[in-house]
Design a protein around this motif. Structure first.
Motif, short mmCIF file in Angstrom:
data_model
loop_
_atom_site.label_atom_id
_atom_site.label_comp_id
_atom_site.label_asym_id
_atom_site.label_seq_id
_atom_site.Cartn_x
_atom_site.Cartn_y
_atom_site.Cartn_z
N ALA A 240 -0.79 8.23 -8.57
CA ALA A 240 -0.24 6.88 -8.70
C ALA A 240 -0.28 6.14 -7.36
N TYR A 241 -0.46 4.86 -7.43
CA TYR A 241 -0.38 4.01 -6.24
C TYR A 241 -0.03 2.59 -6.69
N ALA A 242 0.45 1.80 -5.76
CA ALA A 242 0.85 0.42 -6.06
C ALA A 242 -0.37 -0.48 -6.07
N GLU A 243 -0.56 -1.17 -7.18
CA GLU A 243 -1.64 -2.16 -7.28
C GLU A 243 -1.20 -3.51 -6.72
N CYS A 244 0.11 -3.77 -6.75
CA CYS A 244 0.61 -5.06 -6.27
C CYS A 244 2.04 -4.90 -5.79
N MET A 245 2.51 -5.87 -5.00
CA MET A 245 3.86 -5.88 -4.46
C MET A 245 4.42 -7.30 -4.52
N ALA A 246 5.75 -7.40 -4.52
CA ALA A 246 6.40 -8.71 -4.46
C ALA A 246 7.79 -8.56 -3.87
N PHE A 247 8.14 -9.44 -2.94
CA PHE A 247 9.49 -9.51 -2.40
C PHE A 247 10.28 -10.57 -3.17
N GLY A 257 4.22 -2.67 -8.36
CA GLY A 257 3.63 -2.47 -9.67
C GLY A 257 2.53 -1.43 -9.56
N SER A 258 2.63 -0.38 -10.35
CA SER A 258 1.77 0.79 -10.17
C SER A 258 0.60 0.82 -11.13
N VAL A 259 -0.39 1.62 -10.76
CA VAL A 259 -1.58 1.81 -11.59
C VAL A 259 -1.23 2.48 -12.91
N ASP A 260 -0.10 3.22 -12.94
CA ASP A 260 0.32 3.87 -14.18
C ASP A 260 1.25 3.01 -15.01
N GLN A 499 -3.83 -0.37 13.28
CA GLN A 499 -4.48 0.35 12.20
C GLN A 499 -3.40 0.78 11.21
N VAL A 500 -3.48 0.28 9.98
CA VAL A 500 -2.46 0.57 8.96
C VAL A 500 -2.73 1.91 8.30
N SER A 501 -3.97 2.13 7.86
CA SER A 501 -4.28 3.35 7.13
C SER A 501 -5.79 3.57 7.13
N GLU A 502 -6.16 4.82 7.03
CA GLU A 502 -7.57 5.16 6.89
C GLU A 502 -8.00 5.09 5.44
N THR A 503 -7.02 5.07 4.55
CA THR A 503 -7.28 4.97 3.11
C THR A 503 -7.47 3.51 2.73
N ALA A 519 2.40 -3.22 3.49
CA ALA A 519 1.00 -3.02 3.12
C ALA A 519 0.92 -1.79 2.22
N ASN A 520 0.09 -1.86 1.19
CA ASN A 520 -0.06 -0.72 0.27
C ASN A 520 -1.51 -0.26 0.23
N ASP A 521 -1.68 1.06 0.06
CA ASP A 521 -3.03 1.61 0.00
C ASP A 521 -3.24 2.42 -1.28
N SER A 522 -4.49 2.83 -1.50
CA SER A 522 -4.84 3.56 -2.72
C SER A 522 -4.40 5.02 -2.67
N GLY A 523 -3.83 5.43 -1.54
CA GLY A 523 -3.32 6.80 -1.44
C GLY A 523 -1.89 6.93 -1.93
N GLY A 524 -1.31 5.84 -2.44
CA GLY A 524 0.05 5.90 -2.97
C GLY A 524 1.12 5.58 -1.96
N ASN A 525 0.74 4.98 -0.83
CA ASN A 525 1.71 4.67 0.22
C ASN A 525 1.94 3.17 0.33
N VAL A 526 3.20 2.81 0.62
CA VAL A 526 3.55 1.45 1.00
C VAL A 526 4.15 1.52 2.39
N TYR A 527 3.51 0.87 3.35
CA TYR A 527 3.94 0.93 4.75
C TYR A 527 4.75 -0.33 5.07
N LEU A 528 5.90 -0.12 5.70
CA LEU A 528 6.76 -1.22 6.11
C LEU A 528 6.71 -1.36 7.63
N PHE A 529 6.34 -2.55 8.10
CA PHE A 529 6.20 -2.81 9.54
C PHE A 529 7.23 -3.84 10.00
#
Length: 531
Positions: A240-247, A257-260, A499-503, A519-529
Motif C-alpha cells: 500500500a502507498y498513498a496516491e494523494c494527500m490533502a491538508f 488516499g491509498s492505492v487500496d 533529497q526526499v527519497s530514492e523511491t 511528500a509521498n512516495d510509491s514505497g508507502g512513505n509520507v515524509y513530513l518536513f
C-alpha cells in the motif's frame, strides 16, 4: 468500512460555550445593548454574576432591589424564581409596603406561574396582604425569615456559574501559545484568529502590495526552507502507498488516499493516526472501492471529498466517518482532481475521460460539463472567486473556463504535460507545474507569464509536483529524481533543496498554517518536513 447514514445533529455544545464567553466579554466591557441583542438572537443567557459570594450575601441580607436586578439577566428554573419572588412579597408585606407587594404578586411572571401551579400558595399570599396584622410565625409557616433566605441563596447559587474575569481573552492567549508551541505561528503576539493563527492582519492584496513596494517586507515574510524531515508516516500494508494527500484548512488533519482504497486521517504535527476520531481508534476507516487518487477538504474541515480510479466521488463526514453522498459514477474514468466552490455546495472535478464536471454536493446532480481538452485532465481549480475555472491537461494546454457559460475563454500552451495548476491569490496568479525543468507563474488577470522557477543545471530531471507555502512565501517543487526545491516567490531564486527519497515520488503538499511540507512516495512513505 463506511456507513451510509447521516445522524441528526443539534447545536454543538462548543458553540453554546463560545456565545457565553462572548456575552461575558460584552458584559465586562459595559456593552449592555450588544449583549442583550446577542442574547435575544441566540436565546442564550450569560447566566452568571460577577461575584457569586456577593450575590448570595445580598440574598441573605435581604437586599432585594439588587437581587432582582441581577436575576432578570439570569436563566433560572421557574421553581427557584417562584420561591424568591414569594419571599420578596412576604418581606414587603412585613415592612407594610403593601402597594409594592401587590404589584409584584399580580404583575410578575413567577407569581403568575405560582397562581397556575400552586393556587393555595398564591391565595396564602393574597390573605397575608389583606390582613392588618403580620404574624411571622404564621406567614413563614414555621420557618424563620433568615432560614428561608439561606435556602433561597443556596438554590440560586446552584443555578448560576461564575467564570474567571476576562475568560475569553485568557483562552485566546492560551490558543496563541498552543499555536506557537505547535509551530503554527512564529510569535503569539502576532496571532491572527481570522488568518489561521498567524499573520499581520492585512488581507492578501495588502500583503502583496506591500511586498512588491518594499523589498524588506518580502524578505521578512519569506520563511526558511523546510529542509528537515521530522516524521515519516508508513502507510499500513505491504504494497500500500498513498496516491494523494490533502491538508484540512485549519491544519489539524492530513488525509491520505491509498492505492487500496482506504482513506486515513493523520496528525501532521506528530505523524500519528488521529485516534480522537472514534472510527479510526476502533480500526474502521473511510474507504472506496478502488484507488483514491484525489481529495479535498471543505473550508470548515467537516467534509472530505474523495475521487477514485473507477470514476466515483464520495462525500465524507470527517468526525464520524459516515459517507454523506456517493456520486457513482461521476466520470467515465478516474477522478484526477477535485475542488469546492466557496460556499461548499458544488464539487468541481476533472478526469482521465477528458471532461470537467460540476455536481451539486447535496443531491449529486450533474450541473455543468466542460469539454475541450483532448487528453487526460490532471488538475482543476476554481479561480477569481469562482467565476473562472483553471484546468491542466496531458494535451499540453492550460485552459481557462467561464464557470457560468462553460465556455473556454483562454488556452495557454506551456512546454510539456501540465500536471498541476495551483491558484496563488497573494501573487494575483497561478502556478503551472509541467513535466519539464521549470515551474511557471501566470497572471490571473490577463493570463500572461510573469515568472519562471528553474531547476539548477546540475539536475537533468523534470518537475512532477508543486505546492505553494503561503505561510513561508515559498514555492516548492519536486522532481522525478526525488529532489525537492524551494523558491523565493518574489525573486524566483532557489533558497534550498533536499533529497526526499530514492523511491518514486508521487506528490507534495503544504500545511496551510505552518511551514510543514509533506511528500509521498510509491514505497508507502509520507515524509513530513519543516525548517
Amino acid at each position: 468500512m463506511s456507513i451510509e447514514v447521516e445522524s441528526t445533529e443539534c447545536l454543538p455544545f462548543i458553540l453554546y460555550s463560545i456565545i457565553r464567553l462572548i456575552l461575558q466579554f460584552l458584559d465586562e466591557q459595559n456593552l449592555g445593548d450588544t449583549r442583550q441583542a446577542l442574547e435575544s438572537e441566540t436565546s442564550i443567557k450569560l447566566n452568571t454574576v460577577t461575584n457569586k459570594q456577593d450575590f448570595t450575601h445580598d440574598i441573605i441580607q435581604g437586599k432585594w432591589d439588587t437581587v432582582l436586578q441581577k436575576v432578570v439577566t439570569l436563566n433560572i428554573r421557574p421553581k427557584a424564581l417562584i420561591d424568591l419572588y414569594e419571599q420578596v412579597v412576604l418581606e414587603l408585606a412585613e415592612l407594610r409596603e403593601l402597594g409594592a407587594a401587590r404589584s409584584l404578586l399580580r404583575q410578575s411572571q413567577p407569581m403568575y406561574l405560582l397562581k397556575q401551579q400552586h393556587p393555595e400558595r398564591y391565595l396564602h399570599l393574597e390573605h397575608v396582604l389583606s390582613r392588618s396584622i403580620f404574624d411571622p410565625q404564621d406567614v413563614y409557616r414555621g420557618h424563620t425569615k433568615e432560614k428561608r433566605r439561606q435556602k433561597i441563596a443556596q438554590d440560586l447559587s446552584d443555578e448560576i456559574s461564575v467564570a474567571a474575569p476576562s475568560r475569553l481573552m485568557t483562552l485566546l492567549d492560551q490558543s496563541a501559545q498552543w499555536q506557537q508551541q505547535q509551530g503554527l505561528c512564529i510569535n503569539k503576539d502576532s496571532f491572527n484568529a481570522f488568518g489561521g493563527g498567524f499573520g499581520t492582519g492585512m488581507d492578501d492584496n495588502e500583503q502583496r502590495n506591500n511586498s512588491l513596494t518594499e523589498d524588506t517586507t518580502m524578505e521578512q515574510q519569506v520563511g526558511p526552507f523546510a529542509g528537515t524531515c521530522f516524521k515519516t508516516i508508513k502507510i499500513p500494508g505491504k504494497t500500500a502507498y498513498a496516491e494523494c494527500m490533502a491538508f484540512s484548512q485549519d491544519g489539524l488533519y492530513l488525509a491520505t488516499g491509498s492505492v487500496d482504497g482506504f482513506i486515513e486521517i493523520w496528525n501532521p504535527q506528530n505523524g500519528k493516526r488521529r485516534k480522537d476520531l472514534r472510527y479510526q481508534a476502533e480500526g474502521n476507516f473511510m474507504a472506496m472501492d478502488e484507488s483514491v487518487i484525489s481529495m479535498v477538504f471543505s473550508k470548515d474541515g467537516e467534509l472530505l471529498i474523495s475521487g477514485s480510479t473507477d470514476g466515483k466521488i464520495a462525500v465524507w463526514k470527517v468526525q464520524s466517518g459516515f459517507c454523506k453522498r456517493r456520486i457513482s459514477p461521476a466520470h467515465g474514468q478516474g477522478v484526477t482532481s477535485l475542488d469546492l466552490n466557496k460556499d461548499t455546495t458544488q464539487i468541481l472535478s476533472a478526469s482521465y475521460d477528458q471532461l470537467i464536471k460540476i455536481h451539486e454536493i447535496k443531491t449529486g446532480k450533474l450541473l455543468k460539463e466542460f469539454q475541450g481538452h483532448t487528453s487526460f485532465i490532471n488538475s482543476v481549480a476554481y479561480i477569481n472567486d469562482g467565476s473562472n475555472i483553471l484546468s491542466g491537461s496531458s494535451d499540453g494546454t492550460i485552459k481557462v473556463w467561464d464557470t457560468e457559460s462553460t465556455q473556454c475563454i483562454k488556452t495557454m500552451s506551456p512546454s510539456g504535460t501540465v500536471l498541476q495548476v495551483l491558484p496563488w491569490s497573494s501573487m494575483d496568479g497561478f502556478v503551472a507545474c509541467t513535466k519539464n525543468k521549470q515551474l511557471a507563474l501566470y497572471s490571473r488577470i490577463d493570463w500572461t507569464l510573469i515568472k519562471t522557477f528553474a531547476l539548477p543545471d546540475t539536475d537533468t530531471s523534470a518537475f512532477i509536483s508543486a505546492t505553494i507555502s503561503s505561510r513561508s512565501g515559498l514555492l516548492y517543487g519536486i522532481t522525478e529524481a526525488g529532489m525537492m526545491y524551494g523558491f523565493d516567490a518574489l525573486t524566483g531564486d532557489m533558497v534550498g533543496s533536499i533529497q526526499v527519497s530514492e523511491t518514486e515520488i508521487i506528490s507534495i503538499a503544504n500545511h496551510p498554517v505552518s511551514s510543514i511540507v509533506a511528500a509521498n512516495d510509491s514505497g508507502g512513505n509520507v515524509y513530513l518536513f519543516k525548517p
